[in-house]
Scaffold this motif. Sequence first.
Motif, PDB file in Angstrom:
ATOM      1  N   SER A   1      -4.605   4.390   7.754  1.00 50.96           N
ATOM      2  CA  SER A   1      -4.926   5.260   6.796  1.00 50.96           C
ATOM      3  C   SER A   1      -5.231   6.630   7.389  1.00 50.96           C
TER       4      SER A   1
ATOM      5  N   ILE B   1       0.866  -1.320   0.093  1.00 53.21           N
ATOM      6  CA  ILE B   1       0.069   0.081   0.135  1.00 53.21           C
ATOM      7  C   ILE B   1       0.852   1.241  -0.036  1.00 53.21           C
TER       8      ILE B   1
ATOM      9  N   TRP C   1      -7.529   4.298   0.118  1.00 50.84           N
ATOM     10  CA  TRP C   1      -7.220   3.261   1.177  1.00 50.84           C
ATOM     11  C   TRP C   1      -8.070   3.313   2.257  1.00 50.84           C
TER      12      TRP C   1
END
Length: 330
Positions: free
Chosen positions: A171, A102, A239
């Motif tokens: 996130s 990510i 995300w």
Amino acid sequence: MQRQALDAAAYASQRQQDQGVDRLRYRIAAGLFVVLVVAMALVPMVSSNASFAFYLMLWIAMATGMNICVGFTGYLPFGYVVFYGVGAYATGICYRVLELPIFPSLLAAGAAGVLIALLMAPTLRLKGVYFGIVSLGLATIVRLLIANLPDHYTGGSMGLILASANNPLHSFYAMLAIMAGALALVLWLSRSRLGRQLRAIKDDAGAAACVGIDVPRVRLKAWLLAALIPALVGGVEAWYTNVVDPEYSFHVLVTAKSIIYGMAGGFGTILGPVVGTIALYGVDHFIWERFPLLNLLLLGLVIIGLMLFLPRGVVGSLLKHKPQLRRYIA
């Protein structure tokens, strides 16, 4: 000779005083930003629902990026959402299709935003509403191009699902880092040589060029910085929600809210976009909770009232009516 010496001494004294005032304003703004960042960092520790704080940070970052465009360079990009949308899709494609972790996917989002800004750079020769309309047209083209890519890459009209990346806490702090970076960037611009050049160009591009400022290059630097912020924001929001949707990622309201929140506080000031976002986003949230069916109507009335009675925004209008506050507010 004696008079020249006195004039030089007076000029040096005035300049030193101005620099002292500038440092004071800078320290006050920096201190307030530190308080904001610390307060946001504590939210997940004291609340199980950090969604409000997450989107508050998102809009602060977006309004701050818009402030670089409008407040420092005088450009008003109606297609600002293109960087947000490209960042979201770059993250989704890198994570879901290319199977990258990510964080590299988020870096790809920033790179994609900068690349799109470079491709749009020739439009910087346009001025005023012409630039805004062309940027909106280019944003529409990019959205259509992405929507028509093979479904294997973009998910078609259904978008991409990033369920395996789900991590609300990480996130959240990624968005906090982007907001803090955006605020640090605008603080740096306010005192840097690049920031002074941008203000000179905004006031009079011809005069700035005459004193040796490379106007196209300086404008391009600001444009790239302003594009990086929404691209990263779009990636982190994808995300956080685990969804990349073509309709939402390129929705015109993303640009509209970035402009409205920044304008509510006052473009061209350091604190303005932050104050405007906190005030209007709070009002928007309050109205939505209590009057969901009248949300857009009431919010529209609030915005109209703000533009009528505080046309320079909260901070800008305050400085106009209380000029002595310029010693403390940047």
